[in-house]
Design an enzyme around this catalytic site. Structure first.
Site, PDB file in Angstrom:
ATOM      1  N   SER A 119       0.859  -9.890  -0.304  1.00 20.79           N
ATOM      2  CA  SER A 119       0.348  -8.054  -0.312  1.00 20.79           C
ATOM      3  C   SER A 119       0.712  -7.719   1.228  1.00 20.79           C
ATOM      4  CB  SER A 119      -1.333  -8.331  -0.868  1.00 20.79           C
ATOM      5  OG  SER A 119      -2.108  -8.105   0.488  1.00 20.79           O
ATOM      6  N   LYS A 127       1.235  -1.342   0.136  1.00 19.43           N
ATOM      7  CA  LYS A 127      -0.182  -0.276   0.102  1.00 19.43           C
ATOM      8  C   LYS A 127       1.138   1.165  -0.188  1.00 19.43           C
ATOM      9  CE  LYS A 127      -4.532  -1.506   0.555  1.00 19.43           C
ATOM     10  NZ  LYS A 127      -5.835  -1.188   0.261  1.00 19.43           N
TER      11      LYS A 127
END
Length: 422
Positions: A315, A55
């Site tokens: 992720s 992110k």
């Protein structure tokens, strides 16, 4: 918000822009799955970013594109935790004031990291119980205060930043992979990666993986537009989004990218496996792709062909260790090893001993036993959790329960009462 399209060029420009602010994460061979499938299965280790999530890429790309006037206005965002850490890091390093709205259900570990990364530049505001409630609060603040909204997925600048994961793994691999498996929440990562790979590696198949309890992109694709799910399971907090973004939906639908979903129990089983076998502490959203892949004929959501090259994006690794008991519980229930019952036990000496001797199998164990004695009654309710030695032992267990002539009720995982036990 800029209206330019997301392209391989915009992703390359983002990679150049953020190269000094983010880590180049490893592309690591996943030995266990490679051996099981006869393929080269690789993990793109975004859990090894400085904020332990991809992110940070989108947050920095957006904020580095702000002019001095926008920076002076400050920024605001909503996040389930990972995007907030990227924004907090960018606020601290770029000297921009930020307000960050997070759901009250955000794990404590993520809240602590947001505060540490942002320092005095960031104000943290817990609100609501879901990302969507936090997002509404952030939009309202942006409208009234004039702060620039740094959206976690519904902004072309964020999406291009997330897409740099695809460019980086392509550079590291040196050739186009056959398949790239991408986790999907709001859709920013798969939109950015999909846009890059469609141009740079058109033969590469991109597959999105959503949590079974929050498959909002699949719902949007079925409806032809983003829709709001009525109910979502927030366990996979980094990907539990009620409604995907308009911009990601446009990219994903335009590219025709397929979606698949992983049950939360299957995901929990993989979280335990990857920790025990590879020593990787992944968060639930981070392990979505790992839980999706498997050998041909295994029934996995994404079956891997022998000889192919497959990349799974791991992720994020912002997991709170206190969540592991729930992870183990969900994994056992999914595997058919953990079951719960309400049993009416006779209130007489030896009743529990008879239950143990006549009902439990030799490999079965009691994980929960709560008994309530009732005065002036012949029986009392017992709340019992059993862990079986094998999932095949469930029907024989019920047969022994019936033969014991005990009055009982098996509690289904779909029953609201099941939450009392778990």
């Amino acid at each position: 918000m800029p209206s330019e399209p997301v392209t391989a060029t915009s992703v390359r420009e983002a990679a150049q822009r953020i190269q000094h602010a983010v880590s180049r994460t490893p592309l690591q061979r996943w030995e266990r799955m490679s051996a099981a499938t006869g393929a080269q299965v690789l993990l793109k280790r975004e859990d090894q970013q400085s904020v332990r999530s991809y992110k940070v890429r989108g947050a920095f790309n957006l904020m580095l594109r702000l002019d001095e006037q926008d920076r002076a206005r400050g920024v605001v965002c909503a996040s389930a935790g990972n995007h907030a850490q990227g924004v907090a890091k960018a606020c601290h390093e770029l000297g921009i004031a930020g307000r960050i709205f997070v759901p009250r259900t955000t794990p404590r570990q993520k809240l602590s990291r947001i505060a540490e990364l942002g320092g005095d530049q960031v104000t943290l505001i817990p609100v609501g119980s879901t990302f969507d409630e936090a997002s509404a609060a952030a939009r309202e603040f942006a409208a009234t205060d004039g702060a620039v909204q740094v959206h976690p997925f519904d902004d072309v600048r964020t999406i291009a930043g997330q897409g740099t994961v695809a460019k980086e793994l392509h550079d590291q691999l040196g050739h186009p992979p056959d398949v790239v498996v991408v986790p999907v929440g709001g859709g920013g990562l798969i939109a950015g990666m999909g846009a890059y790979l469609a141009e740079a590696c058109p033969q590469t198949r991109v597959v999105g993986v959503e949590p079974g309890g929050a498959a909002s992109m699949a719902a949007a694709l079925a409806a032809g537009e983003p829709v709001s799910l009525t109910d979502i399971d927030t366990f996979v907090d980094g990907a539990a989004v009620r409604r995907v973004g308009e911009v990601p939906f446009g990219v994903v639908s335009g590219l025709g990218l397929p979606m698949t979903a992983v049950p939360e129990g299957r995901l929990c089983a993989e979280l335990l496996s990857v920790y025990q076998t590879e020593g990787i502490v992944a968060e639930p959203a981070g392990a979505l792709t790992l839980a999706a892949v498997g050998p041909m004929g295994s029934g996995a959501a994404v079956e891997v062909h022998p000889g192919s090259t497959v990349v799974c994006v791991l992720s994020g690794g912002n997991n709170d260790i206190s969540r592991y008991p729930e992870v183990e519980e969900r994994a056992l229930v999914y595997a058919g090893l953990r079951h719960y019952f309400v049993i009416d036990l006779p209130q007489e000496p030896g009743a529990l001993r008879r239950f143990l001797d006549r009902v439990l199998g030799p490999e079965d164990d009691i994980s929960l036993f709560e008994y309530t004695k009732r005065s002036n009654r012949e029986t009392g309710p017992a709340f019992v959790g059993l862990t079986l030695g094998s999932a095949d032992g469930y029907l024989p267990l019920l047969e022994r329960m019936d033969a014991s002539r005990l009055t009982y009720e098996a509690i289904s995982p779909e029953s609201p009462l099941f939450r009392f036990f778990t």
